[in-house]
Structure formats: C-alpha cells, structure tokens
Design a protein around this motif. Structure first.
Motif, short mmCIF file in Angstrom:
data_model
loop_
_atom_site.label_atom_id
_atom_site.label_comp_id
_atom_site.label_asym_id
_atom_site.label_seq_id
_atom_site.Cartn_x
_atom_site.Cartn_y
_atom_site.Cartn_z
N ARG A 187 33.36 52.77 29.81
CA ARG A 187 33.46 52.12 28.50
C ARG A 187 32.68 50.80 28.51
O ARG A 187 32.00 50.47 27.52
N GLU A 188 32.77 50.06 29.62
CA GLU A 188 32.06 48.78 29.69
C GLU A 188 30.55 48.97 29.55
O GLU A 188 29.87 48.18 28.88
N ASP A 189 30.02 50.00 30.18
CA ASP A 189 28.59 50.29 30.05
C ASP A 189 28.24 50.63 28.61
O ASP A 189 27.20 50.20 28.09
N ALA A 190 29.09 51.43 27.96
CA ALA A 190 28.84 51.80 26.57
C ALA A 190 28.90 50.57 25.67
O ALA A 190 28.09 50.44 24.73
N GLU A 191 29.84 49.67 25.94
CA GLU A 191 29.94 48.47 25.12
C GLU A 191 28.70 47.59 25.28
O GLU A 191 28.23 47.01 24.30
N ARG A 192 28.16 47.52 26.50
CA ARG A 192 26.92 46.78 26.68
C ARG A 192 25.78 47.45 25.91
O ARG A 192 24.93 46.77 25.31
N PRO A 197 35.56 47.46 19.50
CA PRO A 197 36.10 48.68 20.12
C PRO A 197 35.71 49.96 19.39
O PRO A 197 35.57 51.01 20.01
N ASP A 198 35.53 49.86 18.07
CA ASP A 198 35.13 51.04 17.29
C ASP A 198 33.66 51.38 17.47
O ASP A 198 33.20 52.41 16.98
N GLY A 199 32.91 50.53 18.16
CA GLY A 199 31.49 50.79 18.35
C GLY A 199 31.18 51.80 19.43
O GLY A 199 30.03 52.23 19.56
N VAL A 200 32.20 52.18 20.21
CA VAL A 200 32.01 53.18 21.27
C VAL A 200 33.09 54.24 21.16
O VAL A 200 34.14 54.01 20.55
N ALA A 201 32.85 55.39 21.76
CA ALA A 201 33.81 56.48 21.71
C ALA A 201 33.76 57.27 23.01
O ALA A 201 32.70 57.45 23.60
N GLU A 202 34.93 57.75 23.42
CA GLU A 202 34.99 58.58 24.63
C GLU A 202 34.44 59.95 24.32
O GLU A 202 34.65 60.50 23.23
N THR A 203 33.73 60.53 25.27
CA THR A 203 33.13 61.83 25.09
C THR A 203 33.15 62.58 26.41
O THR A 203 33.55 62.03 27.45
N GLU A 204 32.75 63.81 26.40
CA GLU A 204 32.75 64.60 27.63
C GLU A 204 31.82 63.96 28.66
O GLU A 204 30.65 63.70 28.38
N GLY A 205 32.36 63.63 29.81
CA GLY A 205 31.56 63.06 30.88
C GLY A 205 31.43 61.55 30.85
O GLY A 205 30.74 60.98 31.69
N GLY A 206 32.09 60.88 29.89
CA GLY A 206 31.99 59.42 29.86
C GLY A 206 32.21 58.84 28.47
O GLY A 206 33.08 59.27 27.74
N TRP A 207 31.33 57.90 28.11
CA TRP A 207 31.44 57.18 26.84
C TRP A 207 30.08 57.16 26.15
O TRP A 207 29.04 57.17 26.80
N ARG A 208 30.11 57.12 24.82
CA ARG A 208 28.87 57.04 24.03
C ARG A 208 29.05 56.01 22.92
O ARG A 208 30.16 55.54 22.66
N LEU A 209 27.96 55.67 22.27
CA LEU A 209 28.05 54.83 21.08
C LEU A 209 28.62 55.65 19.93
O LEU A 209 28.33 56.84 19.80
N ALA A 210 29.44 55.01 19.09
CA ALA A 210 29.92 55.70 17.89
C ALA A 210 28.78 55.94 16.90
O ALA A 210 28.86 56.84 16.06
N LEU A 211 27.73 55.17 17.00
CA LEU A 211 26.57 55.29 16.11
C LEU A 211 25.99 56.69 16.15
O LEU A 211 25.73 57.25 17.22
N ASP A 212 25.75 57.27 14.99
CA ASP A 212 25.03 58.53 14.87
C ASP A 212 23.54 58.23 15.00
O ASP A 212 22.98 57.55 14.14
N PRO A 213 22.87 58.72 16.06
CA PRO A 213 21.45 58.39 16.23
C PRO A 213 20.59 58.78 15.04
O PRO A 213 19.55 58.15 14.79
N ARG A 214 21.01 59.78 14.28
CA ARG A 214 20.20 60.23 13.15
C ARG A 214 20.05 59.15 12.08
O ARG A 214 19.15 59.24 11.23
N ALA A 215 20.91 58.13 12.12
CA ALA A 215 20.79 57.03 11.15
C ALA A 215 19.47 56.28 11.30
O ALA A 215 19.00 55.65 10.35
N PHE A 216 18.86 56.36 12.48
CA PHE A 216 17.56 55.72 12.67
C PHE A 216 16.48 56.36 11.82
O PHE A 216 15.42 55.77 11.61
N GLY A 217 16.73 57.55 11.31
CA GLY A 217 15.74 58.26 10.52
C GLY A 217 15.73 57.89 9.06
O GLY A 217 15.07 58.56 8.25
N ALA A 231 28.20 37.97 20.52
CA ALA A 231 29.39 38.62 20.00
C ALA A 231 30.01 39.50 21.07
O ALA A 231 29.35 39.89 22.04
N GLU A 232 31.29 39.80 20.87
CA GLU A 232 31.97 40.78 21.71
C GLU A 232 31.79 42.16 21.08
O GLU A 232 31.59 42.28 19.86
N ALA A 233 31.86 43.19 21.90
CA ALA A 233 31.70 44.55 21.38
C ALA A 233 32.91 44.95 20.54
O ALA A 233 34.05 44.69 20.91
#
Length: 242
Positions: free
Chosen positions: A134-139, A155-175, A151-153
C-alpha cells in the motif's frame, strides 16, 4: 451511473464546487474547505478515488456526471484545477443544467503538442500497475497527482487488487484529450478567470493571457497552488455575491 463520492463542508454562505485535476481526488481541497463562510462541494471525478468509472472519458461526460451528482443546480461558484478547470468550463456553458455564477480555473494546460497527446494516449492504454505494498501505491498516487512533498496520500487514491495494490485512478482517463479552450471560453455564460501558479511549468501565465484578458498569476506557487496555499484562492469567491 453511481453517484460520485462527494466531500462537503460548511452550512452557510454561497455554494462552491471544487473540481480536482487528473490523478488526484477531492481530498486536495481539504485546506480550502476548512475556510468558513461557504458551502463546499468536492467530488471525486469519475474514474478517480471513490467514484465509479466511465465507459468512455470526455470533458462533456465528466461534466454530465458531476452535474448529476450535485445536490443543487445552482447558482454556484466553481473552482477547478487542471482537468477540473476544463470540466468547470463545460459546466459553465449551461449545457448540463447547472447554473454557474463564476469560474476560477487554475493550472489548465492549454497548449498540447503531438508528443503530449501521444504520451497521454499511451498512458490511457496501459493496464494499471500493481504495487507490492500500500505504501508503494500511495507513493505512486502522489507522484501521478503531482503532490509529492506537499500532501499526504488520500486513502481512496489506492485500492487493493490481486497481487498487491494499484491506483484507484482509471488509466483510461488519460485519454480525455486536449480541450478546445477557445470554444469552451466562448460558450461560458459566466465570468471566467484563468489562473496559474507563477512557477507552474504546465500552464504559463502568458499562455493564459493569450486566451483571455481575465487571467491571474498566483505568486510563488506551482501547478498545485490550491494545495500549496489554499488561502491564495479565497479572493475569487469573495468577489462574487450569489
């Protein structure tokens, strides 16, 4: 679509809608929302933090989702940062049934090169990165939101997933692409101020002045001026009476 996660503060005074930038969440406005005299509304944009994703990202789609989630239709003031500033401009058109009395758009990137667009398209196509902790994901969250060291991270900015943690951000938003700033400014039905931090590399004051005579420089601040010094934004809502 699900209702967006909405932070609120204050019970008296004008309503002010706060729209964060790409990769961040509504938590970036916590400093400003501590100020009395306003009713603050700060959603997590679709595909960010605690809000649902969209099947496709566009400025109009984001504006429609925000409009649908609002507890009132206005009049209200809008302060938007970067992507949130463009979403605020879309709302200011009146096309989404919200009455905007004034908009303060901070740090909007108004000039896009082919290289910029190519990088954004590539990021939108990447699968979410899985971090070992989680700490790595928050960074990672702080880095992509430009908030490292200020700022501090959220908590809603990251989410637990299979194999670890990911950003809650949907990467497709960059499009979401580059905004038609002249078209959006021309469609706005309220006063609009374009602002940038003096040291913002993404949104230069001279670029904003070329688009509109109504621009402002936030002295000594960078791209995330609203986090660095929330009080620097207070002159904007104070100049309007709803």
């Amino acid at each position: 679509m699900e209702t967006l996660k909405m932070r609120t503060a204050g019970t008296d005074g004008p309503a002010v809608l706060l729209l964060h930038g790409l990769g961040a969440t509504g938590a970036v406005w916590d400093g400003l929302m501590a100020e009395p005299g306003y009713r603050w509304l700060a959603p997590d944009l679709p595909g960010h933090g605690g809000s649902a994703r969209l099947p496709h990202y566009s400025f109009g789609g984001l504006a429609a989702a925000v409009a649908d989630a609002l507890p009132e239709r206005g009049p209200l003031l809008v302060i938007g940062h970067s992507l949130g500033g463009v979403v605020g401009l879309a709302l200011a058109s009146g096309w989404f049934g919200v009455k905007v009395a004034g908009l303060f758009a901070i740090g909007v990137k108004v000039e896009w090169s082919e290289s910029d667009l190519s990088r954004a398209t590539a990021m939108a196509a990447k699968p979410p990165r899985v971090f070992p902790s989680r700490e790595d994901a928050e960074r990672g969250f702080l880095k992509i939101a430009g908030l490292v060291g200020i700022a501090e991270a959220d908590p809603d900015g990251v989410a637990e997933t299979e194999g670890g943690w990911r950003l809650a951000l949907d990467p497709r938003a960059f499009g979401v692409g580059a905004p038609d700033m002249r078209g959006l400014l021309g469609a706005a039905r309220c006063p609009v101020v374009l602002a940038a931090g003096e040291h913002d590399p993404m949104s230069r004051p001279e670029q904003l002045r070329a688009l509109s005579p109504h621009s402002a420089v936030l002295r000594g601040l960078g791209h995330n001026a609203h986090v660095e010094d929330p009080s620097s934004l207070l002159p904007f809502p104070r100049q309007f009476v709803l």
